[in-house]
Scaffold this motif. Structure first.
Motif, short mmCIF file in Angstrom:
data_model
loop_
_atom_site.label_atom_id
_atom_site.label_comp_id
_atom_site.label_asym_id
_atom_site.label_seq_id
_atom_site.Cartn_x
_atom_site.Cartn_y
_atom_site.Cartn_z
N ALA A 198 31.57 40.63 38.37
CA ALA A 198 32.71 40.11 39.10
C ALA A 198 33.19 38.86 38.38
N THR A 199 34.50 38.76 38.16
CA THR A 199 35.00 37.62 37.41
C THR A 199 36.46 37.33 37.75
N HIS A 200 36.82 36.04 37.62
CA HIS A 200 38.22 35.61 37.65
C HIS A 200 38.72 35.31 36.24
N ASP A 201 37.83 35.45 35.25
CA ASP A 201 38.15 35.09 33.87
C ASP A 201 38.79 36.28 33.16
N HIS A 202 40.11 36.34 33.19
CA HIS A 202 40.80 37.49 32.63
C HIS A 202 40.78 37.49 31.10
N HIS A 203 40.45 36.34 30.51
CA HIS A 203 40.25 36.31 29.06
C HIS A 203 39.13 37.26 28.67
N ALA A 204 38.10 37.33 29.50
CA ALA A 204 36.94 38.19 29.20
C ALA A 204 37.36 39.64 29.07
N LEU A 205 38.28 40.07 29.92
CA LEU A 205 38.70 41.47 29.92
C LEU A 205 39.39 41.85 28.62
N ARG A 206 40.05 40.88 28.01
CA ARG A 206 40.75 41.16 26.74
C ARG A 206 39.81 40.99 25.55
N ALA A 207 38.93 40.00 25.61
CA ALA A 207 38.05 39.73 24.47
C ALA A 207 36.92 40.75 24.37
N TYR A 208 36.45 41.23 25.53
CA TYR A 208 35.33 42.17 25.56
C TYR A 208 35.71 43.33 26.49
N PRO A 209 36.51 44.26 26.00
CA PRO A 209 37.07 45.30 26.86
C PRO A 209 36.01 46.18 27.52
N GLY A 210 36.31 46.59 28.74
CA GLY A 210 35.45 47.49 29.49
C GLY A 210 36.27 48.13 30.60
N ARG A 211 35.60 48.80 31.50
CA ARG A 211 36.30 49.34 32.67
C ARG A 211 36.67 48.19 33.60
N VAL A 212 37.83 48.29 34.23
CA VAL A 212 38.29 47.25 35.14
C VAL A 212 38.53 47.87 36.51
N LEU A 213 37.82 47.33 37.52
CA LEU A 213 37.99 47.76 38.90
C LEU A 213 38.65 46.63 39.67
N HIS A 214 39.75 46.95 40.33
CA HIS A 214 40.54 45.93 41.04
C HIS A 214 40.31 46.06 42.54
N CYS A 215 39.86 44.97 43.17
CA CYS A 215 39.68 44.92 44.62
C CYS A 215 40.93 44.33 45.25
N SER A 216 41.52 45.07 46.17
CA SER A 216 42.72 44.58 46.85
C SER A 216 42.93 45.41 48.11
N GLY A 217 43.27 44.71 49.21
CA GLY A 217 43.57 45.43 50.44
C GLY A 217 42.42 46.26 50.96
N GLY A 218 41.19 45.83 50.67
CA GLY A 218 40.04 46.56 51.16
C GLY A 218 39.67 47.78 50.36
N ARG A 219 40.34 47.98 49.23
CA ARG A 219 40.06 49.15 48.40
C ARG A 219 39.74 48.73 46.96
N ILE A 220 39.07 49.61 46.26
CA ILE A 220 38.72 49.38 44.86
C ILE A 220 39.32 50.48 44.02
N GLU A 221 40.16 50.11 43.06
CA GLU A 221 40.82 51.09 42.21
C GLU A 221 40.64 50.71 40.75
N GLU A 222 40.41 51.71 39.92
CA GLU A 222 40.30 51.47 38.49
C GLU A 222 41.70 51.23 37.94
N THR A 223 41.80 50.28 37.01
CA THR A 223 43.12 49.93 36.46
C THR A 223 43.03 49.69 34.96
N THR A 224 44.12 49.96 34.28
CA THR A 224 44.24 49.60 32.85
C THR A 224 45.18 48.42 32.68
N ASN A 225 45.66 47.91 33.81
CA ASN A 225 46.60 46.78 33.78
C ASN A 225 45.82 45.47 33.85
#
Length: 228
Positions: A198-225
């Protein structure tokens, strides 16, 4: 090694005080994956992680982690699940009155290792793995923030778990130190471990790519955004 996923949740949900924190969670994570969990504070990231390491129960649905049925985990047997996990917290959660080596030794003693050369060798191997090989004698307060987090990661590696769960592991660290911790976690994935972070550091997502799961509105969805 079997081909079963390390994490598998079907129609999972978490309710706290009659409030549905998460619902309709369907998630499968296999070996050697780097998975980021992102979302606003209060979106359910920590609640999901707590379910994965047995701190919180699924209110509905089915789930397994490292072969353990989450619906049968309770306070009496949660240690069996946690033997197969490494958990890294934002605040390090180190024992302040014990040296780096003794912090690790305490965990090995609590998880059934007998005293002896094998136990001592495991401590040294884990300190070496995180770049603290010469600092086992130091007390936590004598280590920098980054070194304390490296020690926390060494602790998580002690029993060679296939899965590491990290809740905001770089939240209290400066950018340069953060990059070192992210590189360390990324290197672990290259050795076929799975890291869920779990992270708020979005730099990490770009520097070390992996799967991204977005939590919002009580749901978890995979995203490429990836957020900027």
């Amino acid at each position: 090694m079997n081909d079963l996923p390390l994490v598998h949740i079907e129609n999972g949900g978490v309710t706290i005080a009659e409030h549905a924190v998460l619902q309709d969670v369907n998630l499968t994570i296999g070996a050697g994956e780097l998975v980021y969990l992102i979302g606003k504070t209060g979106s359910g990231k920590s609640s999901l992680l707590k379910c994965l390491y047995g701190e919180r129960a699924l209110s509905h649905g089915q789930g397994t982690v490292c072969g353990h049925d989450l619906n049968t985990i309770n306070r009496k047997n949660v240690h069996t699940l946690r033997r197969d996990l490494g958990i890294v917290f934002q605040d390090f959660a180190l024992l302040p009155d014990r040296s780096a080596s003794d912090n690790l030794d305490f965990v090995l003693g609590a998880t059934g290792w007998s005293k002896g050369t094998a136990r001592e060798s495991r401590i040294q191997a884990c300190l070496d793995a995180v770049g603290l090989g010469t600092k086992g004698y130091k007390m936590p307060h004598a280590l920098s923030g980054g070194e304390q987090q490296r020690l926390a990661i060494a602790r998580a590696l002690l029993n060679e778990p296939p899965l590491l769960i990290a809740d905001e592991p770089t939240g209290n660290l400066d950018p340069e130190t953060t990059n070192g911790i992210l590189q360390l976690l990324h290197d672990l994935v290259q050795k076929d471990r799975t890291v869920i972070m779990a992270t708020h550091d979005h730099h990490a997502l770009r520097a070390y790519p992996g799967r991204v799961l977005h939590c919002s509105g009580g749901r978890i969805e995979e995203t490429t955004n990836v957020p900027s």
